[in-house]
Motif scaffolding. Structure first.
Motif, PDB file in Angstrom:
ATOM      1  N   ASN A  51       0.824  -1.198   0.000  1.00 17.42           N
ATOM      2  CA  ASN A  51       0.000   0.000   0.000  1.00 17.42           C
ATOM      3  C   ASN A  51       0.867   1.261   0.000  1.00 17.42           C
ATOM      4  O   ASN A  51       0.624   2.196  -0.772  1.00 17.42           O
ATOM      5  CB  ASN A  51      -0.907  -0.017   1.226  1.00 17.42           C
ATOM      6  CG  ASN A  51      -1.953   1.080   1.182  1.00 17.42           C
ATOM      7  OD1 ASN A  51      -2.903   1.027   0.408  1.00 17.42           O
ATOM      8  ND2 ASN A  51      -1.776   2.078   2.015  1.00 17.42           N
ATOM      9  N   GLU A  52       1.904   1.292   0.834  1.00 19.22           N
ATOM     10  CA  GLU A  52       2.781   2.461   0.891  1.00 19.22           C
ATOM     11  C   GLU A  52       3.616   2.586  -0.381  1.00 19.22           C
ATOM     12  O   GLU A  52       3.816   3.700  -0.890  1.00 19.22           O
ATOM     13  CB  GLU A  52       3.694   2.344   2.115  1.00 19.22           C
ATOM     14  CG  GLU A  52       2.938   2.416   3.434  1.00 19.22           C
ATOM     15  CD  GLU A  52       3.848   2.230   4.623  1.00 19.22           C
ATOM     16  OE1 GLU A  52       5.080   2.061   4.396  1.00 19.22           O
ATOM     17  OE2 GLU A  52       3.357   2.244   5.762  1.00 19.22           O
ATOM     18  N   GLN A  94      -7.531  -0.255  -3.253  1.00 19.01           N
ATOM     19  CA  GLN A  94      -6.833  -0.119  -1.977  1.00 19.01           C
ATOM     20  C   GLN A  94      -7.704   0.461  -0.876  1.00 19.01           C
ATOM     21  O   GLN A  94      -7.265   0.543   0.273  1.00 19.01           O
ATOM     22  CB  GLN A  94      -5.605   0.772  -2.159  1.00 19.01           C
ATOM     23  CG  GLN A  94      -4.571   0.242  -3.127  1.00 19.01           C
ATOM     24  CD  GLN A  94      -3.990  -1.078  -2.669  1.00 19.01           C
ATOM     25  OE1 GLN A  94      -4.114  -2.078  -3.378  1.00 19.01           O
ATOM     26  NE2 GLN A  94      -3.390  -1.100  -1.505  1.00 19.01           N
ATOM     27  N   GLY A  95      -8.902   0.898  -1.226  1.00 19.84           N
ATOM     28  CA  GLY A  95      -9.778   1.483  -0.211  1.00 19.84           C
ATOM     29  C   GLY A  95      -9.386   2.896   0.171  1.00 19.84           C
ATOM     30  O   GLY A  95      -9.600   3.319   1.307  1.00 19.84           O
ATOM     31  N   TRP A  96      -8.793   3.631  -0.789  1.00 15.59           N
ATOM     32  CA  TRP A  96      -8.435   5.013  -0.521  1.00 15.59           C
ATOM     33  C   TRP A  96      -9.653   5.899  -0.755  1.00 15.59           C
ATOM     34  O   TRP A  96     -10.314   5.816  -1.801  1.00 15.59           O
ATOM     35  CB  TRP A  96      -7.303   5.473  -1.426  1.00 15.59           C
ATOM     36  CG  TRP A  96      -6.017   4.731  -1.208  1.00 15.59           C
ATOM     37  CD1 TRP A  96      -5.699   3.927  -0.162  1.00 15.59           C
ATOM     38  CD2 TRP A  96      -4.871   4.739  -2.074  1.00 15.59           C
ATOM     39  NE1 TRP A  96      -4.439   3.422  -0.297  1.00 15.59           N
ATOM     40  CE2 TRP A  96      -3.898   3.909  -1.467  1.00 15.59           C
ATOM     41  CE3 TRP A  96      -4.574   5.351  -3.274  1.00 15.59           C
ATOM     42  CZ2 TRP A  96      -2.658   3.684  -2.049  1.00 15.59           C
ATOM     43  CZ3 TRP A  96      -3.335   5.136  -3.856  1.00 15.59           C
ATOM     44  CH2 TRP A  96      -2.389   4.316  -3.235  1.00 15.59           C
ATOM     45  N   ALA A 130      -0.686   9.806   4.712  1.00 16.08           N
ATOM     46  CA  ALA A 130      -1.225  11.166   4.652  1.00 16.08           C
ATOM     47  C   ALA A 130      -0.455  12.055   3.679  1.00 16.08           C
ATOM     48  O   ALA A 130      -1.061  12.798   2.891  1.00 16.08           O
ATOM     49  CB  ALA A 130      -1.222  11.786   6.055  1.00 16.08           C
ATOM     50  N   ASP A 131       0.876  11.997   3.708  1.00 23.66           N
ATOM     51  CA  ASP A 131       1.666  12.865   2.831  1.00 23.66           C
ATOM     52  C   ASP A 131       1.433  12.521   1.366  1.00 23.66           C
ATOM     53  O   ASP A 131       1.240  13.409   0.523  1.00 23.66           O
ATOM     54  CB  ASP A 131       3.153  12.730   3.167  1.00 23.66           C
ATOM     55  CG  ASP A 131       3.465  13.272   4.554  1.00 23.66           C
ATOM     56  OD1 ASP A 131       2.652  14.053   5.081  1.00 23.66           O
ATOM     57  OD2 ASP A 131       4.520  12.895   5.106  1.00 23.66           O
ATOM     58  N   GLU A 132       1.461  11.236   1.043  1.00 19.92           N
ATOM     59  CA  GLU A 132       1.235  10.824  -0.338  1.00 19.92           C
ATOM     60  C   GLU A 132      -0.199  11.118  -0.768  1.00 19.92           C
ATOM     61  O   GLU A 132      -0.442  11.471  -1.931  1.00 19.92           O
ATOM     62  CB  GLU A 132       1.539   9.346  -0.504  1.00 19.92           C
ATOM     63  CG  GLU A 132       3.003   8.998  -0.662  1.00 19.92           C
ATOM     64  CD  GLU A 132       3.763   9.119   0.641  1.00 19.92           C
ATOM     65  OE1 GLU A 132       3.092   9.176   1.701  1.00 19.92           O
ATOM     66  OE2 GLU A 132       5.007   9.145   0.607  1.00 19.92           O
TER      67      GLU A 132
END
Length: 516
Positions: free
Chosen positions: A178-179, A203-205, A215-217
């Motif tokens: 995910n990251e 991914q469920g974003w 959060a940053d991405e």
């Protein structure tokens, strides 16, 4: 910790390899220095020898590939005779070596729960680390290559194929993937809204508080998703009249102008406009790499240096020529006075240049305060008054230029005003083709530049020498054109006098009277 981890071997090692490894480790683990470590090493050594002897003596047929016997059948046989661990390690080794096909690899992952929390603890750590690296690389490569090739379909197909790798959805690999996927989409030069939407679903974003994207991405991804709309808005601003700093910045960077037209337009910007250019350039550089690479010089910062430079040399050259021509036009006679007349014209050009420079520094900020009205008035001017296809600003450009032309005409006459206008037009025509090159001509042709400078210096010296010779042709020397008192003085002096050495002729003494 298993005996194999202590020894640093795999369970398929034979007794000879076990003994050799034990002897090597025994040199580092002395009974006197580390009794507990020596005890662990000894127990691991004995357990490994016992395991090796039992495994190879009782079930060697389990590891042999036989035609017509599936992995599941060999799995059942290994369970029956108690050699399941050796069978699993054998398959693990073959998977790492690339000897298993996709179907057998999938069966092994599903059966033994490799790369999950339910895998055997007895499996060799080195083999598992190698397997994890290979599997992650195989998952990453098609996704990365699809984005590099800007192929949405290939990326979506590779992303959908992740479901065939059961370990991807298990901890801790799910968090890792995910990251990594968020960083890939956020930092890649290519952006696709379709890819982003598909990954958000997979991914469920979402915009909620419990989504799994870092959060940053996530903030950067949202900016990139909105970037096409942002770019469309900036292009629309570039097409509008430049009434605000943001509109002028958009026009300088995104309007369909040549580099020369951009340079000419940049001469009209002030500090607020350059700050707007800096902000817009940063956004384009971060979110629109392809747009930035298509700009002059392949960079969105092609304008750097323009904010601190003023292209005033054409005015200086034209003003110098106008003053020199005006001075010649007012001279009573040029017989013997060419060089002094040129010098007088240079002095006047210096005075006019200083006065015009001071007036321009005062007028420029005042004219910028009325930029809105100036832009509207410029729309009413005929197109032939815009040599660079940029409408001239009446208050900023035409008014000070007209005042300078009028002052020159009043001081030197119409010829000086006409010279100023013609010189500016000629310099602009010669200069315009070179303005469309991002790198200055002097930088691209250093030898020609040095040659041109040398020719200018030599030409200036030759011109001065020629004018000096011309002046001397009209100047009288000693005993030429003598005046009445001088004639009487020389006529009474002996011929040996220094200032009367050359005897004068009849014509020199009496001029026209001698011809009569």
């Amino acid at each position: 910790m298993t005996c194999w981890n202590v020894l640093g071997l795999t369970p398929d090692a034979d007794s000879r390899a076990i003994k050799r490894q034990y002897a090597a480790l025994l040199k580092k683990t002395r009974p006197d220095d580390d009794p507990e470590g020596f005890q662990r090493l000894r127990e691991a050594y004995e357990a490994a020898l016992a395991w090796s002897a039992q495994a190879y003596d009782e079930a060697p047929e389990v590891l042999v590939e036989e035609t017509g016997i599936s992995l599941d059948q060999r799995y059942q046989a290994a369970m029956a005779d108690g050699t399941l661990l050796l069978f699993e390690i054998h398959l693990l080794q073959r998977s790492v070596d690339g000897e298993l096909d996709a179907a057998d690899t999938r069966w092994a992952f599903e059966t033994f729960n490799w790369m999950t929390a339910w895998q055997r603890l007895e499996l060799p750590v080195a083999l598992m680390q190698t397997l994890e690296y290979q599997q992650r690389t195989a998952l990453q490569k098609p996704l990365y290559e699809a984005l590099e090739q800007q192929h949405d379909g290939a990326f979506l197909a590779a992303y959908a194929a992740r479901n065939e790798r059961t370990w991807v959805s298990k901890y801790p690999h799910a968090d890792w993937f995910n990251e990594w996927l968020a960083r890939l989409l956020a930092n890649n030069r290519y952006w696709s809204s379709a890819v982003f939407d598909a990954v958000c679903v997979g991914q469920g974003w979402h915009g909620g508080a419990d989504h799994s994207c870092p959060a940053d991405e996530w903030a950067l991804l949202l900016r990139r998703q909105q970037a096409p709309l942002f770019l469309a808005q900036q292009r629309a601003l570039a097409e509008q009249p430049p009434y605000s700093p943001q509109q002028r910045a958009a026009r300088l960077l995104l309007a369909p102008m040549t580099l020369g037209q951009r340079r000419a337009f940049a001469q009209r910007l002030d500090e607020d406009d350059w700050q707007a250019c800096q902000a817009l350039s940063a956004d384009i550089y971060a979110e629109h790499v392809a747009v930035a690479e298509a700009m002059p010089g392949g960079t969105v910062y092609f304008w750097q240096g323009w904010d601190k430079s003023l292209d005033t040399w054409p005015w200086l050259v034209a003003l110098l020529l106008a003053c020199v021509v005006g001075t010649f036009g007012q001279a009573d006679t040029l017989h013997g006075n060419v060089v002094p007349t040129v010098g007088l014209g240079l002095l006047w050009s210096l005075a006019f240049a200083i006065g015009a420079g001071v007036a321009w520094q005062v007028w420029r900020p005042l004219a910028h305060q009325y930029r809105l009205q100036d832009e509207r008035l410029s729309q009413r001017l005929p197109r032939w008054l815009s040599p660079t296809h940029l409408p001239l600003l009446p208050l900023r450009d035409l008014l000070p230029g007209g005042v300078l032309v009028a002052v020159l005409g009043y001081w030197f006459g119409p010829l000086a005003s006409l010279t100023l206008v013609l010189a500016l037009a000629l310099i602009g025509a010669v200069k315009r083709p070179f303005m469309n090159q991002h790198t200055p001509w002097s930088v691209r042709n250093p030898r020609k530049t040095n040659l041109a400078i040398a020719l200018c210096v030599v030409g200036g010296i030759a011109l001065y020498g020629g004018l000096k010779v011309l002046d001397n042709h009209y100047l009288v020397t000693r005993n030429q054109g003598l005046q009445q008192w001088t004639e009487r003085l020389c006529s009474r002096m002996p011929r040996t006098a220094d200032h009367c050495q050359a005897p004068a002729t009849q014509e020199q003494w009496y001029g026209q009277e001698a011809a009569q």
